[in-house]
Scaffold this motif. Sequence first.
Motif, mmCIF file in Angstrom:
data_model
loop_
_atom_site.group_PDB
_atom_site.id
_atom_site.type_symbol
_atom_site.label_atom_id
_atom_site.label_comp_id
_atom_site.label_asym_id
_atom_site.label_seq_id
_atom_site.Cartn_x
_atom_site.Cartn_y
_atom_site.Cartn_z
ATOM 1 N N MET A 1 0.807 -1.264 0.031
ATOM 2 C CA MET A 1 -0.047 -0.110 0.001
ATOM 3 C C MET A 1 0.789 1.191 -0.215
ATOM 4 O O MET A 1 1.974 1.147 0.542
ATOM 5 N N MET A 2 0.542 2.193 -0.819
ATOM 6 C CA MET A 2 1.236 3.468 -0.726
ATOM 7 C C MET A 2 0.758 4.450 0.206
ATOM 8 O O MET A 2 -0.379 4.680 0.258
ATOM 9 N N ALA A 3 1.778 5.089 0.877
ATOM 10 C CA ALA A 3 1.576 5.947 2.099
ATOM 11 C C ALA A 3 1.686 7.320 1.367
ATOM 12 O O ALA A 3 2.616 7.515 0.606
ATOM 13 N N PHE A 4 0.786 8.273 1.746
ATOM 14 C CA PHE A 4 0.767 9.663 1.181
ATOM 15 C C PHE A 4 1.954 10.393 2.301
ATOM 16 O O PHE A 4 1.549 10.033 3.643
ATOM 17 N N PRO A 5 2.603 11.116 1.699
ATOM 18 C CA PRO A 5 3.628 11.830 2.951
ATOM 19 C C PRO A 5 2.654 12.787 3.646
ATOM 20 O O PRO A 5 1.488 13.276 3.331
ATOM 21 N N ASN A 6 3.057 13.045 4.889
ATOM 22 C CA ASN A 6 2.187 13.993 5.826
ATOM 23 C C ASN A 6 2.474 15.550 5.453
ATOM 24 O O ASN A 6 3.823 15.638 5.518
ATOM 25 N N PHE A 7 1.725 16.319 4.804
ATOM 26 C CA PHE A 7 2.023 17.666 4.586
ATOM 27 C C PHE A 7 1.865 18.588 5.957
ATOM 28 O O PHE A 7 0.682 18.182 6.483
ATOM 29 N N ASP A 8 2.818 19.487 6.110
ATOM 30 C CA ASP A 8 2.405 20.157 7.415
ATOM 31 C C ASP A 8 1.758 21.416 6.750
ATOM 32 O O ASP A 8 2.114 22.202 6.237
ATOM 33 N N THR A 9 0.417 21.517 7.415
ATOM 34 C CA THR A 9 -0.273 22.559 6.975
ATOM 35 C C THR A 9 -0.687 23.510 7.894
ATOM 36 O O THR A 9 -1.753 24.353 7.966
ATOM 37 N N THR A 10 0.275 23.677 8.919
ATOM 38 C CA THR A 10 -0.083 24.509 9.991
ATOM 39 C C THR A 10 0.024 26.064 9.755
ATOM 40 O O THR A 10 0.975 26.206 8.502
ATOM 41 N N THR A 11 -0.261 27.125 10.247
ATOM 42 C CA THR A 11 -0.135 28.287 10.213
ATOM 43 C C THR A 11 1.336 28.759 10.036
ATOM 44 O O THR A 11 1.531 29.619 9.306
ATOM 45 N N ALA A 12 1.873 28.131 11.110
ATOM 46 C CA ALA A 12 3.340 28.745 11.441
ATOM 47 C C ALA A 12 4.043 28.363 10.181
ATOM 48 O O ALA A 12 5.125 29.156 9.433
ATOM 49 N N THR A 13 3.932 27.095 9.469
ATOM 50 C CA THR A 13 4.540 26.673 8.442
ATOM 51 C C THR A 13 4.504 27.690 7.057
ATOM 52 O O THR A 13 5.156 27.929 6.353
ATOM 53 N N TRP A 14 2.807 27.898 6.876
ATOM 54 C CA TRP A 14 2.612 28.819 5.706
ATOM 55 C C TRP A 14 3.274 30.244 5.941
ATOM 56 O O TRP A 14 3.615 30.730 4.840
ATOM 57 N N GLN A 15 3.184 30.532 7.205
ATOM 58 C CA GLN A 15 3.958 32.053 7.226
ATOM 59 C C GLN A 15 5.479 32.008 6.841
ATOM 60 O O GLN A 15 5.834 32.939 6.421
ATOM 61 N N ARG A 16 6.012 30.834 7.307
ATOM 62 C CA ARG A 16 7.364 30.915 7.313
ATOM 63 C C ARG A 16 7.798 31.040 5.610
ATOM 64 O O ARG A 16 8.530 31.586 5.094
ATOM 65 N N ARG A 17 6.879 30.040 4.757
ATOM 66 C CA ARG A 17 6.968 29.976 3.433
ATOM 67 C C ARG A 17 6.642 31.112 2.681
ATOM 68 O O ARG A 17 7.263 31.679 1.775
ATOM 69 N N THR A 18 5.614 31.739 3.307
ATOM 70 C CA THR A 18 5.198 33.263 2.745
ATOM 71 C C THR A 18 6.468 34.353 3.059
ATOM 72 O O THR A 18 6.907 35.064 2.165
ATOM 73 N N LEU A 19 7.141 34.399 4.202
ATOM 74 C CA LEU A 19 8.275 35.368 4.299
ATOM 75 C C LEU A 19 9.406 34.791 3.616
ATOM 76 O O LEU A 19 10.024 35.704 3.158
ATOM 77 N N ARG A 20 9.686 33.563 3.350
ATOM 78 C CA ARG A 20 10.781 33.230 2.465
ATOM 79 C C ARG A 20 10.715 33.841 1.041
ATOM 80 O O ARG A 20 11.660 34.159 0.510
ATOM 81 N N TYR A 21 9.503 33.244 0.492
ATOM 82 C CA TYR A 21 9.127 33.906 -1.060
ATOM 83 C C TYR A 21 9.110 35.446 -0.931
ATOM 84 O O TYR A 21 9.540 36.015 -2.178
ATOM 85 N N LEU A 22 8.659 36.057 -0.183
ATOM 86 C CA LEU A 22 8.470 37.492 -0.109
ATOM 87 C C LEU A 22 9.903 38.076 -0.072
ATOM 88 O O LEU A 22 10.246 38.902 -0.808
ATOM 89 N N GLY A 23 10.837 37.543 0.790
ATOM 90 C CA GLY A 23 12.024 37.898 0.676
ATOM 91 C C GLY A 23 12.794 37.593 -0.713
ATOM 92 O O GLY A 23 13.573 38.538 -1.054
ATOM 93 N N ILE A 24 12.738 36.444 -1.407
ATOM 94 C CA ILE A 24 13.236 36.341 -2.601
ATOM 95 C C ILE A 24 12.664 37.223 -3.430
ATOM 96 O O ILE A 24 13.604 37.836 -4.445
ATOM 97 N N TYR A 25 11.463 37.526 -3.606
ATOM 98 C CA TYR A 25 10.800 38.552 -4.586
ATOM 99 C C TYR A 25 11.366 39.860 -4.347
ATOM 100 O O TYR A 25 11.691 40.619 -5.108
ATOM 101 N N LEU A 26 11.648 40.276 -3.061
ATOM 102 C CA LEU A 26 12.095 41.698 -2.717
ATOM 103 C C LEU A 26 13.871 41.804 -3.213
ATOM 104 O O LEU A 26 14.097 43.030 -3.539
ATOM 105 N N VAL A 27 14.441 40.620 -2.716
ATOM 106 C CA VAL A 27 15.786 40.683 -3.302
ATOM 107 C C VAL A 27 15.871 40.795 -4.901
ATOM 108 O O VAL A 27 16.752 41.588 -5.600
#
Length: 125
Positions: A1-27
């Motif tokens: 049986m194939m197992a799906f990975p557990n995605f971290d969908t917490t608010t803190a994870t999305w905030q970190r991703r958002t800040l990282r992409y925002l930093g890349i766009y600003l640079v």
Amino acid sequence: MMAFPNFDTTTATWQRRTLRYLGIYLVLALLLVAARYFTQDIRPHLREVQRQEAALQTQRDDLEVRVQAASSPQKVQQWAVQNGLQRFAEKAASATTRDLGAGEAPPETLTPSSTPAIEVKTQWK
């Protein structure tokens, strides 16, 4: 049986991703603005060089027309005559012909009796 990975969908994870992409766009935006700032004088300089190139091409074309007009066969012949040059045919004709004059007497012709007789024998084999 194939197992799906557990995605971290917490608010803190999305905030970190958002800040990282925002930093890349600003640079990236900062790099583009800096590149434009350091190359802002290239466009006016390029236009000036293009104007100079057009002026030089026009000058070259005018000079080519003047050279063609000055080096036409008629102009070259006119210049040669003004500077005392002669055509080769005229010079050769004047050097090979001379006036013998009317004062000289023609040489005396020999009479047939005074010339020795020449005898030719042909023998065929």
